[in-house]
Design a protein around this motif. Structure first.
Motif, PDB file in Angstrom:
ATOM      1  N   GLY A  44       0.785  -1.223   0.000  1.00 37.01           N
ATOM      2  CA  GLY A  44       0.000   0.000   0.000  1.00 37.01           C
ATOM      3  C   GLY A  44       0.816   1.273   0.000  1.00 37.01           C
ATOM      4  O   GLY A  44       0.263   2.371   0.088  1.00 37.01           O
ATOM      5  N   ARG A  46       2.573   4.479  -1.306  1.00 39.17           N
ATOM      6  CA  ARG A  46       2.381   5.322  -2.486  1.00 39.17           C
ATOM      7  C   ARG A  46       3.689   5.334  -3.265  1.00 39.17           C
ATOM      8  O   ARG A  46       4.773   5.221  -2.693  1.00 39.17           O
ATOM      9  CB  ARG A  46       1.991   6.741  -2.057  1.00 39.17           C
ATOM     10  N   ARG A  76      -0.933  -1.404  -9.403  1.00 37.40           N
ATOM     11  CA  ARG A  76      -1.197  -0.068  -8.875  1.00 37.40           C
ATOM     12  C   ARG A  76      -2.674   0.002  -8.517  1.00 37.40           C
ATOM     13  O   ARG A  76      -3.516  -0.472  -9.267  1.00 37.40           O
ATOM     14  CB  ARG A  76      -0.904   0.990  -9.932  1.00 37.40           C
ATOM     15  N   ASP A  79      -5.208   5.663  -4.936  1.00 43.04           N
ATOM     16  CA  ASP A  79      -5.238   6.077  -3.538  1.00 43.04           C
ATOM     17  C   ASP A  79      -6.601   6.734  -3.296  1.00 43.04           C
ATOM     18  O   ASP A  79      -6.914   7.730  -3.947  1.00 43.04           O
ATOM     19  CB  ASP A  79      -4.101   7.067  -3.275  1.00 43.04           C
ATOM     20  N   ARG A  87      -1.145   3.564  -5.091  1.00 43.63           N
ATOM     21  CA  ARG A  87      -0.612   2.711  -4.036  1.00 43.63           C
ATOM     22  C   ARG A  87      -0.203   1.400  -4.678  1.00 43.63           C
ATOM     23  O   ARG A  87      -0.834   0.944  -5.624  1.00 43.63           O
ATOM     24  CB  ARG A  87      -1.644   2.494  -2.935  1.00 43.63           C
ATOM     25  N   GLU A  89       0.925  -2.713  -4.619  1.00 42.67           N
ATOM     26  CA  GLU A  89       0.736  -4.021  -3.982  1.00 42.67           C
ATOM     27  C   GLU A  89       1.426  -5.058  -4.854  1.00 42.67           C
ATOM     28  O   GLU A  89       1.429  -4.946  -6.078  1.00 42.67           O
ATOM     29  CB  GLU A  89      -0.754  -4.385  -3.908  1.00 42.67           C
TER      30      GLU A  89
END
Length: 145
Positions: A44, A46, A76, A79, A87, A89
């Protein structure tokens, strides 16, 4: 004392190069494995935060993430607090690769630290932490009285 910073830097460089050689057998570059490890540890993040942590320009990180995303290893996500931000992952597809990279790292650390006892390693950790704390407590490098 004069050569100690050089020795620390050379040791870190030798560790990175040894890991790079091993990771290359899996088709992963240093920049990619650094992103994968960090995002796996801190899901998570940024993109701008990750660029700062890795000390790279945001555009450079963007290109790395583009490649990892194309390979299906990172995704991606918008956010919710800032539509302009992404953000990061790792995907489920990345899990086997990350596990292999961790195994490579474990093997390398066992090789690199062979012959050092657990108390010696703990003392080294403590001293390195103290050095980092000294530097972050005085980021401007001002001499204190």
């Amino acid at each position: 004392m004069e050569t100690l910073p050089f020795e620390i830097a050379e040791t870190a460089h030798a560790l990175r190069r040894a890991f790079d050689r091993r990771a290359a057998t899996l088709g992963v570059t240093r920049a990619q494995w650094k992103v994968l490890f960090r995002v796996d540890r801190q899901p998570g993040l940024r993109q701008v935060e990750l660029a700062d942590i890795l000390d790279v320009e945001p555009i450079t990180l963007c290109r790395i993430v583009d490649r990892l995303e194309e390979a299906g290893l990172v995704e991606r996500q918008r956010d919710p607090a800032d539509r302009r931000a992404w953000r990061l992952e790792v995907t489920g597809q990345a899990a086997p690769l990350i596990a292999k990279l961790r195994a490579l790292a474990d093997d390398l650390m066992a090789e690199a630290f062979a012959g050092l006892s657990e108390p010696e390693l703990e003392l080294m950790r403590t001293k390195l932490t103290k050095i980092r704390n000294n530097l972050t407590a005085n980021p401007q490098g001002r001499m204190t009285a």
